[in-house]
Design a protein around this motif. Structure first.
Motif, PDB file in Angstrom:
ATOM      1  N   GLY A   1     -79.944  92.217  21.592  1.00  0.00           N
ATOM      2  CA  GLY A   1     -79.861  92.635  20.204  1.00  0.00           C
ATOM      3  C   GLY A   1     -78.494  92.460  19.588  1.00  0.00           C
ATOM      4  O   GLY A   1     -78.330  92.647  18.370  1.00  0.00           O
ATOM      5  N   HIS A   2     -77.521  92.078  20.381  1.00  0.00           N
ATOM      6  CA  HIS A   2     -76.164  91.855  19.861  1.00  0.00           C
ATOM      7  C   HIS A   2     -76.150  90.588  19.002  1.00  0.00           C
ATOM      8  O   HIS A   2     -76.969  89.678  19.195  1.00  0.00           O
ATOM      9  N   ARG A   3     -75.194  90.517  18.082  1.00  0.00           N
ATOM     10  CA  ARG A   3     -75.118  89.352  17.186  1.00  0.00           C
ATOM     11  C   ARG A   3     -74.873  88.047  17.938  1.00  0.00           C
ATOM     12  O   ARG A   3     -75.204  86.964  17.444  1.00  0.00           O
ATOM     13  N   TYR A   4     -74.321  88.127  19.164  1.00  0.00           N
ATOM     14  CA  TYR A   4     -74.052  86.900  19.914  1.00  0.00           C
ATOM     15  C   TYR A   4     -75.338  86.195  20.354  1.00  0.00           C
ATOM     16  O   TYR A   4     -75.297  85.041  20.792  1.00  0.00           O
ATOM     17  N   GLU A   5     -76.478  86.881  20.260  1.00  0.00           N
ATOM     18  CA  GLU A   5     -77.732  86.229  20.639  1.00  0.00           C
ATOM     19  C   GLU A   5     -78.013  84.999  19.768  1.00  0.00           C
ATOM     20  O   GLU A   5     -78.726  84.087  20.198  1.00  0.00           O
ATOM     21  N   GLN A   6     -77.434  84.944  18.574  1.00  0.00           N
ATOM     22  CA  GLN A   6     -77.658  83.814  17.667  1.00  0.00           C
ATOM     23  C   GLN A   6     -76.759  82.627  17.986  1.00  0.00           C
ATOM     24  O   GLN A   6     -76.927  81.556  17.414  1.00  0.00           O
ATOM     25  N   PHE A   7     -75.808  82.803  18.932  1.00  0.00           N
ATOM     26  CA  PHE A   7     -74.864  81.750  19.260  1.00  0.00           C
ATOM     27  C   PHE A   7     -75.345  80.974  20.499  1.00  0.00           C
ATOM     28  O   PHE A   7     -75.902  81.549  21.424  1.00  0.00           O
ATOM     29  N   LYS A   8     -75.094  79.656  20.491  1.00  0.00           N
ATOM     30  CA  LYS A   8     -75.283  78.873  21.716  1.00  0.00           C
ATOM     31  C   LYS A   8     -74.089  79.029  22.640  1.00  0.00           C
ATOM     32  O   LYS A   8     -74.213  78.966  23.860  1.00  0.00           O
ATOM     33  N   ALA A   9     -72.920  79.199  22.063  1.00  0.00           N
ATOM     34  CA  ALA A   9     -71.684  79.505  22.775  1.00  0.00           C
ATOM     35  C   ALA A   9     -70.833  80.328  21.815  1.00  0.00           C
ATOM     36  O   ALA A   9     -70.986  80.241  20.596  1.00  0.00           O
ATOM     37  N   VAL A  10     -69.939  81.150  22.370  1.00  0.00           N
ATOM     38  CA  VAL A  10     -69.169  82.072  21.533  1.00  0.00           C
ATOM     39  C   VAL A  10     -67.712  81.616  21.461  1.00  0.00           C
ATOM     40  O   VAL A  10     -67.015  81.633  22.475  1.00  0.00           O
ATOM     41  N   PRO A  11     -67.234  81.197  20.283  1.00  0.00           N
ATOM     42  CA  PRO A  11     -65.812  80.874  20.131  1.00  0.00           C
ATOM     43  C   PRO A  11     -64.960  82.132  20.307  1.00  0.00           C
ATOM     44  O   PRO A  11     -65.379  83.236  19.949  1.00  0.00           O
ATOM     45  N   ILE A  12     -63.771  81.956  20.856  1.00  0.00           N
ATOM     46  CA  ILE A  12     -62.878  83.082  21.086  1.00  0.00           C
ATOM     47  C   ILE A  12     -62.649  83.886  19.798  1.00  0.00           C
ATOM     48  O   ILE A  12     -62.606  85.124  19.821  1.00  0.00           O
ATOM     49  N   LYS A  13     -62.529  83.193  18.664  1.00  0.00           N
ATOM     50  CA  LYS A  13     -62.236  83.887  17.403  1.00  0.00           C
ATOM     51  C   LYS A  13     -63.336  84.864  17.014  1.00  0.00           C
ATOM     52  O   LYS A  13     -63.111  85.820  16.269  1.00  0.00           O
ATOM     53  N   GLU A  14     -64.583  84.634  17.516  1.00  0.00           N
ATOM     54  CA  GLU A  14     -65.705  85.498  17.174  1.00  0.00           C
ATOM     55  C   GLU A  14     -65.707  86.807  17.970  1.00  0.00           C
ATOM     56  O   GLU A  14     -66.561  87.665  17.766  1.00  0.00           O
ATOM     57  N   ILE A  15     -64.754  86.938  18.912  1.00  0.00           N
ATOM     58  CA  ILE A  15     -64.731  88.127  19.765  1.00  0.00           C
ATOM     59  C   ILE A  15     -63.920  89.245  19.127  1.00  0.00           C
ATOM     60  O   ILE A  15     -64.009  90.405  19.519  1.00  0.00           O
ATOM     61  N   GLY A  16     -63.148  88.918  18.120  1.00  0.00           N
ATOM     62  CA  GLY A  16     -62.312  89.912  17.465  1.00  0.00           C
ATOM     63  C   GLY A  16     -63.084  91.105  16.942  1.00  0.00           C
ATOM     64  O   GLY A  16     -64.183  90.963  16.412  1.00  0.00           O
ATOM     65  N   GLY A  17     -62.506  92.300  17.134  1.00  0.00           N
ATOM     66  CA  GLY A  17     -63.104  93.523  16.623  1.00  0.00           C
ATOM     67  C   GLY A  17     -64.115  94.170  17.541  1.00  0.00           C
ATOM     68  O   GLY A  17     -64.603  95.273  17.256  1.00  0.00           O
ATOM     69  N   GLU A  18     -64.472  93.532  18.643  1.00  0.00           N
ATOM     70  CA  GLU A  18     -65.476  94.084  19.552  1.00  0.00           C
ATOM     71  C   GLU A  18     -64.855  95.160  20.456  1.00  0.00           C
ATOM     72  O   GLU A  18     -63.662  95.137  20.767  1.00  0.00           O
ATOM     73  N   SER A  19     -65.674  96.084  20.907  1.00  0.00           N
ATOM     74  CA  SER A  19     -65.268  97.025  21.958  1.00  0.00           C
ATOM     75  C   SER A  19     -65.286  96.277  23.286  1.00  0.00           C
ATOM     76  O   SER A  19     -66.280  95.606  23.623  1.00  0.00           O
ATOM     77  N   TYR A  20     -64.187  96.403  24.040  1.00  0.00           N
ATOM     78  CA  TYR A  20     -63.989  95.541  25.217  1.00  0.00           C
ATOM     79  C   TYR A  20     -63.973  96.380  26.491  1.00  0.00           C
ATOM     80  O   TYR A  20     -63.279  97.404  26.579  1.00  0.00           O
ATOM     81  N   LEU A  21     -64.747  95.932  27.480  1.00  0.00           N
ATOM     82  CA  LEU A  21     -64.796  96.555  28.805  1.00  0.00           C
ATOM     83  C   LEU A  21     -64.045  95.654  29.779  1.00  0.00           C
ATOM     84  O   LEU A  21     -64.464  94.517  30.025  1.00  0.00           O
ATOM     85  N   ALA A  22     -62.938  96.138  30.319  1.00  0.00           N
ATOM     86  CA  ALA A  22     -62.045  95.305  31.130  1.00  0.00           C
ATOM     87  C   ALA A  22     -62.426  95.347  32.601  1.00  0.00           C
ATOM     88  O   ALA A  22     -62.544  96.421  33.191  1.00  0.00           O
ATOM     89  N   ARG A  23     -62.627  94.173  33.177  1.00  0.00           N
ATOM     90  CA  ARG A  23     -62.871  94.018  34.611  1.00  0.00           C
ATOM     91  C   ARG A  23     -61.517  93.883  35.305  1.00  0.00           C
ATOM     92  O   ARG A  23     -60.913  92.814  35.311  1.00  0.00           O
ATOM     93  N   VAL A  24     -61.058  94.948  35.944  1.00  0.00           N
ATOM     94  CA  VAL A  24     -59.707  94.998  36.488  1.00  0.00           C
ATOM     95  C   VAL A  24     -59.478  93.947  37.568  1.00  0.00           C
ATOM     96  O   VAL A  24     -58.394  93.383  37.687  1.00  0.00           O
ATOM     97  N   ASN A  25     -60.493  93.650  38.377  1.00  0.00           N
ATOM     98  CA  ASN A  25     -60.324  92.716  39.494  1.00  0.00           C
ATOM     99  C   ASN A  25     -60.479  91.254  39.086  1.00  0.00           C
ATOM    100  O   ASN A  25     -60.400  90.365  39.941  1.00  0.00           O
ATOM    101  N   CYS A  26     -60.707  90.987  37.809  1.00  0.00           N
ATOM    102  CA  CYS A  26     -60.851  89.606  37.356  1.00  0.00           C
ATOM    103  C   CYS A  26     -59.546  88.857  37.581  1.00  0.00           C
ATOM    104  O   CYS A  26     -58.494  89.247  37.067  1.00  0.00           O
TER     105      CYS A  26
END
Length: 296
Positions: A173-198
């Motif tokens: 249901g997120h707006r990214y479902e309409q994208f085939k791929a997500v440009p970095i610029k489209e990530i702005g403003g989102e709530s971010y969950l950080a994977r510490v071990n990445c």
């Protein structure tokens, strides 16, 4: 003291007859007698008394018999263990796996390997690249599946397994479902969950900074399953390798502009001889056909 001397001594203990003991051991009587005499010389006393046709153990013979029986039993056990190991029966294999690698990518391979080699006992040890490298160098791991460690190590041998893209994970249901791929610029403003071990955490953060893309970091965790569960709960998005999702229904799209990729290797210590089990595993994974796409 040699093992054949112990076997000959114990055969005489059982038969109390040098001739029958020699027949039992498939040697000549003089050869058996010389071996027992040599053992007596090494132990410093007589083991048998031979009175005409009567042979019996001396006090020293009675004293050392249980100990020599234990030595022979341990020797036979070691021989049996070695035979099983060399024939891939109860053969241990300690495999390191980078904690950010999703299990779904390897389930098919591990299932096939188990079916083909049921005697190989595989233990999986999870960690980040630096930890796995230390375990490899110390001998606590045989091989590891991971990306390259940050610090170069000339003693490591790398076999490339596959390459994968980084993606953004989001709930249905997120707006990214309409994208085939997500440009970095489209990530702005989102709530971010950080994977510490990445292992690419800083690299991704630098890309966001360079592109002046602002995120609100709401949670950080070392647990991949927790991060994915929080994404599914609608608590935010996260960057994730495209083959890492484990939760049904978790949506991902590749990140583009720029693309970010990582290479996954099978890593071992150069010059270290493989056991038969490890050699079999390496050969199997070298010939494994990785799917071109999974999940993305």
């Amino acid at each position: 003291m040699e093992m054949h001397q112990i076997r000959y001594f114990l055969a005489v203990c059982t038969t109390l007859n040098f001739t029958r003991a020699a027949e039992q051991c498939n040697v000549t009587q003089p050869a058996l007698t010389r071996a027992v005499q040599k053992l007596e010389e090494e132990l410093g006393g007589l083991l048998f008394r031979r009175e005409r046709k009567l042979t019996h153990l001396t006090d020293l013979g009675h004293l050392v018999r249980p100990q020599l029986e234990a030595v022979l039993a341990q020797s036979e056990q070691a021989r049996t263990t070695a035979k099983s190991f060399l024939h891939l029966k109860d053969a241990p294999l300690k495999l390191g796996v980078m904690c950010t690698i999703g299990p779904m990518r390897f389930i098919g391979f591990l299932s096939r390997f188990r079916a083909d080699h049921p005697g190989v006992d595989v233990s999986l040890i999870e960690g980040v690249p630096e930890e796995l490298t230390e375990l490899l160098m110390s001998g606590a791991l045989d091989v590891a599946i991971m990306t390259l460690p940050e610090s170069e190590n000339e003693r490591l041998t790398m076999r490339l397994l596959y390459e994968e893209h980084f993606a953004v994970a989001f709930p249905p249901g997120h707006r990214y479902e309409q994208f085939k791929a997500v440009p970095i610029k489209e990530i702005g403003g989102e709530s971010y969950l950080a994977r510490v071990n990445c292992e690419y955490y800083e690299r991704l953060d630098n890309i966001l900074t360079e592109r002046m893309v602002m995120l609100e970091e709401v949670y950080r965790s070392e647990r991949e399953d927790w991060i994915q569960t929080m994404v599914m709960a609608g608590m935010g998005i996260c960057f994730i390798p495209e083959f890492s999702p484990v939760l049904p229904g978790l949506c991902i799209r590749r990140v583009v502009d720029p693309e970010v990729t990582r290479k996954v290797y099978l890593i071992s210590v150069a010059g270290r001889r493989f056991s038969p089990a490890v050699q079999t595993f390496v050969k199997a994974i070298d010939h494994h056909k990785w799917p071109e796409q999974m999940g993305a």
